[in-house]
Design a protein around this motif. Structure first.
Motif, PDB file in Angstrom:
ATOM      1  N   GLY A  42      82.423 115.528 -26.758  1.00  0.00           N
ATOM      2  CA  GLY A  42      81.108 115.030 -27.180  1.00  0.00           C
ATOM      3  C   GLY A  42      80.878 113.566 -26.867  1.00  0.00           C
ATOM      4  N   TYR A  43      81.540 113.051 -25.841  1.00  0.00           N
ATOM      5  CA  TYR A  43      81.309 111.654 -25.456  1.00  0.00           C
ATOM      6  C   TYR A  43      80.104 111.570 -24.521  1.00  0.00           C
ATOM      7  N   ALA A  44      79.206 110.644 -24.813  1.00  0.00           N
ATOM      8  CA  ALA A  44      78.069 110.462 -23.902  1.00  0.00           C
ATOM      9  C   ALA A  44      78.581 109.786 -22.633  1.00  0.00           C
ATOM     10  N   TYR A  45      78.157 110.268 -21.500  1.00  0.00           N
ATOM     11  CA  TYR A  45      78.677 109.709 -20.241  1.00  0.00           C
ATOM     12  C   TYR A  45      77.565 109.599 -19.208  1.00  0.00           C
ATOM     13  N   THR A  46      77.865 108.814 -18.187  1.00  0.00           N
ATOM     14  CA  THR A  46      77.000 108.743 -17.021  1.00  0.00           C
ATOM     15  C   THR A  46      77.924 108.781 -15.812  1.00  0.00           C
ATOM     16  N   ARG A  47      77.377 109.098 -14.640  1.00  0.00           N
ATOM     17  CA  ARG A  47      78.290 109.308 -13.513  1.00  0.00           C
ATOM     18  C   ARG A  47      77.703 108.751 -12.223  1.00  0.00           C
ATOM     19  N   LEU A  48      78.547 108.108 -11.420  1.00  0.00           N
ATOM     20  CA  LEU A  48      78.103 107.632 -10.102  1.00  0.00           C
ATOM     21  C   LEU A  48      79.165 108.035  -9.076  1.00  0.00           C
ATOM     22  N   ASP A  49      78.764 108.874  -8.145  1.00  0.00           N
ATOM     23  CA  ASP A  49      79.691 109.243  -7.068  1.00  0.00           C
ATOM     24  C   ASP A  49      78.930 109.312  -5.748  1.00  0.00           C
TER      25      ASP A  49
ATOM     26  N   SER B  40      68.734 105.435  -4.619  1.00  0.00           N
ATOM     27  CA  SER B  40      67.646 104.856  -5.415  1.00  0.00           C
ATOM     28  C   SER B  40      67.961 104.907  -6.914  1.00  0.00           C
ATOM     29  N   GLN B  41      68.874 105.789  -7.286  1.00  0.00           N
ATOM     30  CA  GLN B  41      69.158 105.921  -8.731  1.00  0.00           C
ATOM     31  C   GLN B  41      70.326 105.058  -9.185  1.00  0.00           C
ATOM     32  N   ARG B  42      71.088 104.557  -8.212  1.00  0.00           N
ATOM     33  CA  ARG B  42      72.356 103.925  -8.584  1.00  0.00           C
ATOM     34  C   ARG B  42      72.207 102.730  -9.525  1.00  0.00           C
ATOM     35  N   GLN B  43      71.275 101.830  -9.160  1.00  0.00           N
ATOM     36  CA  GLN B  43      71.127 100.630  -9.974  1.00  0.00           C
ATOM     37  C   GLN B  43      70.662 100.990 -11.385  1.00  0.00           C
ATOM     38  N   GLN B  44      69.824 102.018 -11.443  1.00  0.00           N
ATOM     39  CA  GLN B  44      69.317 102.459 -12.736  1.00  0.00           C
ATOM     40  C   GLN B  44      70.472 102.923 -13.625  1.00  0.00           C
ATOM     41  N   ILE B  45      71.390 103.671 -12.992  1.00  0.00           N
ATOM     42  CA  ILE B  45      72.540 104.185 -13.745  1.00  0.00           C
ATOM     43  C   ILE B  45      73.400 103.021 -14.230  1.00  0.00           C
ATOM     44  N   VAL B  46      73.616 102.059 -13.321  1.00  0.00           N
ATOM     45  CA  VAL B  46      74.441 100.896 -13.667  1.00  0.00           C
ATOM     46  C   VAL B  46      73.779 100.103 -14.797  1.00  0.00           C
ATOM     47  N   ASP B  47      72.474  99.847 -14.632  1.00  0.00           N
ATOM     48  CA  ASP B  47      71.756  99.074 -15.657  1.00  0.00           C
ATOM     49  C   ASP B  47      71.802  99.774 -17.006  1.00  0.00           C
ATOM     50  N   GLY B  48      71.612 101.098 -16.948  1.00  0.00           N
ATOM     51  CA  GLY B  48      71.619 101.895 -18.179  1.00  0.00           C
ATOM     52  C   GLY B  48      72.938 101.709 -18.900  1.00  0.00           C
TER      53      GLY B  48
ATOM     54  N   ASN C 112      75.145  99.286 -18.564  1.00  0.00           N
ATOM     55  CA  ASN C 112      75.396  97.904 -18.991  1.00  0.00           C
ATOM     56  C   ASN C 112      74.540  97.486 -20.182  1.00  0.00           C
ATOM     57  N   SER C 113      73.449  98.204 -20.381  1.00  0.00           N
ATOM     58  CA  SER C 113      72.541  97.814 -21.463  1.00  0.00           C
ATOM     59  C   SER C 113      73.193  98.029 -22.835  1.00  0.00           C
ATOM     60  N   LYS C 114      72.954  97.064 -23.712  1.00  0.00           N
ATOM     61  CA  LYS C 114      73.573  97.208 -25.040  1.00  0.00           C
ATOM     62  C   LYS C 114      72.910  98.333 -25.843  1.00  0.00           C
ATOM     63  N   TYR C 115      71.750  98.753 -25.380  1.00  0.00           N
ATOM     64  CA  TYR C 115      71.059  99.829 -26.101  1.00  0.00           C
ATOM     65  C   TYR C 115      71.502 101.220 -25.646  1.00  0.00           C
ATOM     66  N   SER C 116      72.317 101.245 -24.569  1.00  0.00           N
ATOM     67  CA  SER C 116      72.683 102.563 -24.045  1.00  0.00           C
ATOM     68  C   SER C 116      73.710 103.232 -24.956  1.00  0.00           C
ATOM     69  N   SER C 117      73.614 104.541 -25.051  1.00  0.00           N
ATOM     70  CA  SER C 117      74.564 105.255 -25.906  1.00  0.00           C
ATOM     71  C   SER C 117      75.755 105.762 -25.091  1.00  0.00           C
ATOM     72  N   ASP C 118      75.718 105.551 -23.760  1.00  0.00           N
ATOM     73  CA  ASP C 118      76.826 106.046 -22.934  1.00  0.00           C
ATOM     74  C   ASP C 118      78.135 105.394 -23.353  1.00  0.00           C
ATOM     75  N   PHE C 119      79.141 106.230 -23.508  1.00  0.00           N
ATOM     76  CA  PHE C 119      80.461 105.700 -23.853  1.00  0.00           C
ATOM     77  C   PHE C 119      81.318 105.595 -22.588  1.00  0.00           C
ATOM     78  N   ILE C 120      81.055 106.503 -21.644  1.00  0.00           N
ATOM     79  CA  ILE C 120      81.917 106.552 -20.455  1.00  0.00           C
ATOM     80  C   ILE C 120      81.089 106.490 -19.169  1.00  0.00           C
TER      81      ILE C 120
ATOM     82  N   GLY D  44      80.879  96.099  -4.886  1.00  0.00           N
ATOM     83  CA  GLY D  44      79.783  95.218  -5.295  1.00  0.00           C
ATOM     84  C   GLY D  44      79.169  95.512  -6.657  1.00  0.00           C
ATOM     85  N   LEU D  45      79.549  96.637  -7.313  1.00  0.00           N
ATOM     86  CA  LEU D  45      78.888  96.968  -8.588  1.00  0.00           C
ATOM     87  C   LEU D  45      79.361  96.075  -9.733  1.00  0.00           C
ATOM     88  N   ASN D  46      78.445  95.782 -10.635  1.00  0.00           N
ATOM     89  CA  ASN D  46      78.799  95.046 -11.852  1.00  0.00           C
ATOM     90  C   ASN D  46      78.773  96.023 -13.017  1.00  0.00           C
TER      91      ASN D  46
END
Ligand SMILES: Nc1ncnc2c1ncn2[C@@H]1O[C@H](COP(=O)(O)OP(=O)(O)OP(=O)(O)O)[C@@H](O)[C@H]1O
Ligand SMILES: [Mg+2]
Length: 909
Positions: free
Chosen positions: A684-691, A697-705, A707-715, A726-728
């Motif tokens: 039940g861990y919230a996650y996001t994925r980049l491969d 076009s979606q990559r930066q959005q995923i990264v920003d999401g 990094n945001s302190k409001y995001s619930s993603d744990f992984i 180059g990703l932060n």
């Protein structure tokens, strides 16, 4: 061929005759200053420059003219004309008078008469022009050459280093009398001696370059590149004296250069002013926007000065390229943004902006990151940025006058090349520019075709490992600076490579080292690399753990079976095809990640039509019987894989103890990421994925999401190879490397995603390895000498590039079942795993101006740790645990050994 068709009729007239300036002779340039320039310019000079600059703030500099006098301008004119015809460059180095050498020659030759081989000190080098023999009075010279006279013999080499004439048995008298201006027929060619070359210039290879100029000379010879223009003419163009004065009065620095903490760019020297200040505008201070300076780290300030000097042609005259090769996370983006913003609004001559339009080309996944960084540092008001994507085409940029900056991916650039070519860009920045190291690939050819002179390559990867790739990058930013590729090979690459071979003679070693030093010196003027240590003090602590996980029972059984397979046995006998060991290695790696991956591969192969002929059959035969009869890979369990068990417990403890912190979970394989994703779901861990499949076009959005302190993603599930560069990912403070790559650069890239500027929490890195298996061997290879000196420090190098001996394969295909940690066994450490605290790590130098020097290997902080460094890490076996680390405490049961190292333990965040 620079002096071809040089008119020989000038001979005989001492005033008209183009007096050759040998490369090692002092420069008769009108600008005295240049003789002070040293070819060994170090970055520290940049800072020094700045200091000088600030020290001289009492000078009445603003609105000073610095026009050359009429006399000196005539001098330049004369010099210029002659240079133009002959394109000779003079070294700024002051050395002995060449005539002096000529006078000494007869004596030396007399002494050595009768000897077969002349000692090296008696070898003489001359710069000559040559043509086929003809009786014509006005010769048409065909090219430049270097004449090497050794006793009775001589060799004639063209400027690519190829022999174009040889002869032996000449009369001493003839050869010993050779002097400047002399014409003679030698080896079937007619030559005219232009000057004497010092042994130093010959040995360093300088004499083959750019008319014999040394790197210092490059700085001093602007006149060569640019046609002479009479400065008085331009001044006269101004309508009236009053007008001129009025316009000059308005020339003020944009920001106060005397304000505390102001960052002022070095002033151009007289030579530069002479060349570039066409309208004789007064020199105005270029001052970095205080809004930016406030945020800049010291190394970034120095980097900005370096970039400024490069693109303004102040470091290497007539060349405006630079390579900023700072290690990952040092803020190359911010340094470039500062440069763009500065040049966009300011310039040293009358304050006029230097650039109008900038093109930034980056990997697709970073296009939006660039936009974000512009916004982060400059806000949305100051500068308008245009990023090209599906909905925003280059045409839109072309039509609008509002956008000074265009950001585009390498892929889009190729598609829009025709439009891009029609836009006049003044500055070109290629992010992650190591991809241009092969000049024949389409992207490189496309970029080379752009007319822009000011070019910057950004790369976090070392650029010096392969000398040909190095050439391509250097030649891209400063075309032609190393001569043609064939000449570069002959002059630099061949001697350098030869000198590094074990069989190299002393002479070859010496020549190779000199050539490497020369190359370093030349390119060091416009290549800058700083290591991670320069920002360590701004970063929170980093706790790095290497965790050796006990394999599960099913894993051990399958591992044994694979090692006993016919395929592995054939490999060890050297009987199979070249790549069959790769299939065996692949299967073992999959098994280490999870047995279900191996099961799926076997099933997939069984169903394939080529199974019967397939050599994988030899590997997989009988394997399926080891799995339980009802085995279902989709229903995999964590217990089946040692690493997965450890991972699962780690995630649980992080989630429990640090609910605000997030985890970046990295694998090199999509299939493994699927398993890890499934684990997230199960718990039940919230996650996001980049491969690799993730839309650009979606990559930066995923990264920003994430990094945001409001995001619930744990992984954050990350495929390191697909999108790590180059990703932060500073939203995550725990990074788990689930599998290991042959190439240490891939793992280091991934680790650098979280421990970088902006990170708020202490960073925990966990590298998971299965005890006693191939994963340990790969790790050992990464940290052993073999791994370091080989070709695997470049991100693009994969396992396929590695040659294995049968001996190495034997080691690779051994399972060490009884060891807690084979890596520790190899360390020659006396401890028995009972919490060895380790000694302090040796400090590595942080500054490197150029990367070719002999010491460069040591100063690269992003190299993996060495065996001896690892020994100094705190380490302990799973049986001797007295852990204060709550994370490790929770996983001790499945772990046979740990190594731990803490960087920046005392840093205040
Ligand atoms: N002076 C600074 N103060 C605070 N944060 C900074 C500073 N400089 C850079 N950063 C931040 O550090 C992070 C890394 O910067 P950047 O992406 O430019 O690194 P890089 O050198 O391009 O690394 P890579 O080689 O990985 O691409 C970014 O989030 C950036 O905003
Ligand atoms: Mg970057």
């Amino acid at each position: 061929m620079r002096r071809s068709a040089a008119p020989s009729q000038l001979q005989g007239n001492p005033f008209k005759k183009p007096k050759f300036i040998p490369p090692a002779r002092s420069n008769p340039s009108p600008n005295e200053e240049v003789t002070k320039l040293n070819s060994d310019v170090k970055l520290s000079e940049v800072a020094a420059n700045k200091n000088t600059f600030l020290q001289s703030q009492n000078d009445p500099r603003i609105c000073s003219f610095n026009l050359p006098t009429e006399e000196s301008s005539r001098g330049i004119n004369h010099e210029d004309n002659y240079r133009e015809k002959y394109c000779l460059e003079a070294s700024a180095k002051t050395t002995s008078d060449p005539h002096h050498t000529v006078h000494l020659a007869p004596k030396e030759i007399t002494v050595s008469k009768g000897q077969e081989e002349e000692p090296d000190s008696l070898v003489k080098y001359f710069s000559v022009v040559w043509c086929k023999p003809s009786k014509k009075k006005h010769k048409k010279w065909e090219g430049d050459a270097v004449l090497i006279v050794k006793g009775k013999s001589f060799t004639l080499k063209d400027l690519e280093g190829k022999d174009i004439g040889r002869g032996i048995g000449y009369k001493f008298k003839e050869l010993e009398k050779i002097e400047e201006g002399q014409t003679m027929t030698i080896g079937g060619k007619e030559i005219e001696v232009m000057g004497i070359i010092s042994p130093d210039d010959f040995n360093s290879g300088r004499c083959f370059q750019l008319g014999g100029g040394s790197s210092a000379a490059l700085r001093s010879s602007q006149a060569v590149k640019k046609c002479f223009s009479n400065p008085f003419k331009s001044v006269c163009k101004l309508s009236s004296k009053e007008n001129r004065q009025k316009s000059f009065q308005n020339c003020k620095p944009r920001h106060d250069p005397y304000a505390p903490n102001s960052l002022v760019m070095p002033r151009p020297d007289n030579n530069h002013q002479w060349m570039f200040s066409k309208n004789c505008f007064p020199v105005v201070d270029v001052v970095i926007d205080p809004h930016l300076v406030f945020h800049l780290r010291p190394h970034q300030k120095e980097g900005i000065i370096f970039l400024y000097e490069c693109v303004m042609g102040m470091r290497v005259n007539g060349r405006c390229g630079a390579i900023l090769a700072d290690e990952m996370g040092l803020g190359k983006t911010l340094q470039c943004i500062s440069l763009i913003w500065t040049l966009q609004c300011q310039g040293p001559y009358g304050g006029k902006p230097v650039i109008k339009k900038t093109l930034i080309v980056s990997p697709g996944s970073l296009v939006n990151n660039w936009r974000k960084e512009f916004q982060k540092w400059l806000g949305i008001e100051r500068i308008k940025i245009f990023t090209v994507d599906q909905d925003h085409k280059v045409e839109e940029f072309t039509k609008s006058p509002f956008y000074p900056v265009l950001i585009i991916s390498y892929e889009m650039l190729l598609r829009s090349l025709d439009q891009i070519k029609n836009i006049k860009f003044d500055l070109l920045i290629c992010d992650e520019g190591h991809r241009l190291k092969n000049s024949t690939i389409k992207t490189a050819t496309a970029l080379i075709s752009l007319a822009c002179e000011k070019r910057i390559i950004l790369t976090g990867t070392p650029v010096q490992n392969d000398l040909q790739e190095f050439f391509a990058l250097i030649d891209f930013v400063n075309p032609g600076i190393l001569g043609s590729l064939p000449s570069y090979r002959k002059i630099y690459e061949e001697p350098i490579i030869k000198s590094r071979q074990p069989s190299a003679s002393e002479e070859e070693k010496e020549l190779g080292e000199r050539r490497a030093a020369e190359l370093t010196c030349l390119t060091g003027l416009f290549v800058l690399r700083r290591t991670q240590e320069v920002i360590n003090k701004y970063l929170p602590p980093k706790i790095e753990n290497v965790v050796f996980c006990r394999p599960g029972a099913l894993q051990v059984e399958l591992y044994r079976k694979l090692l006993n397979s016919q395929a592995v046995r054939f490999c060890l006998q050297g009987l199979l095809e070249n790549s069959s060991h790769l299939i065996c290695i692949g299967a073992l790696k999959k098994l280490c990640n999870h047995p279900c991956l191996l099961f799926s591969s076997v099933k997939e192969k069984e169903c394939s039509s080529t199974w019967d002929e397939n050599e994988e059959r030899n590997l997989y035969e009988g394997l399926i019987n080891v799995f339980p009869a009802d085995y279902n890979p989709l229903m995999f369990t964590e217990e089946e894989s040692g690493k997965l068990q450890v991972l699962s417990k780690l995630l649980a403890v992080i989630h429990e103890l640090c609910p605000d912190e997030k985890v970046v979970l990295v694998s090199n394989y999509t299939q493994t990421l699927n398993i890890l994703q499934e684990v997230c779901k199960r718990h039940g861990y919230a996650y996001t994925r980049l491969d690799g499949q993730t839309q650009i076009s979606q990559r930066q959005q995923i990264v920003d999401g994430f990094n945001s302190k409001y995001s619930s993603d744990f992984i954050f599930l990350l495929s390191s190879k697909a999108g790590g560069v180059g990703l932060n990912l500073i939203g995550g403070s725990h990074l788990i490397l689930y599998d290991i790559d042959w190439n240490p650069a891939t793992d280091i890239q991934a680790m650098s995603r979280v421990w970088r500027d902006g990170q708020k929490h202490p960073v925990h890195i966990y590298r998971l390895l299965t005890t006693g298996t191939i994963e340990e061997k790969i790790y050992q290879r990464q940290i052993s000498k073999q791994g370091l000196s080989g070709a695997v420090v470049d991100l693009t190098k994969t396992c396929d590039h590695i040659q294995f001996s049968v001996e190495e394969l034997k080691n690779l295909f051994t399972l060490h079942e009884s060891s807690h940690c084979v890596t520790h066994d190899l360390l020659d450490c006396e401890c028995t795993g009972e919490n060895h605290t380790g000694d302090s790590l040796e400090k590595l130098p942080v500054f490197r101006n150029c990367q070719l020097g002999t010491h460069q290997q040591k100063s690269d902080s992003l190299k993996p740790v060495s065996m001896s460094q690892l020994k100094q890490w705190k380490h302990f076996s799973g049986d001797h645990l007295n852990l204060t680390d709550p994370f490790l405490e929770r996983i001790r049961e499945n772990v046979s050994f740990f190594f731990q190292n803490i960087t920046n333990q005392t840093t205040a965040i």
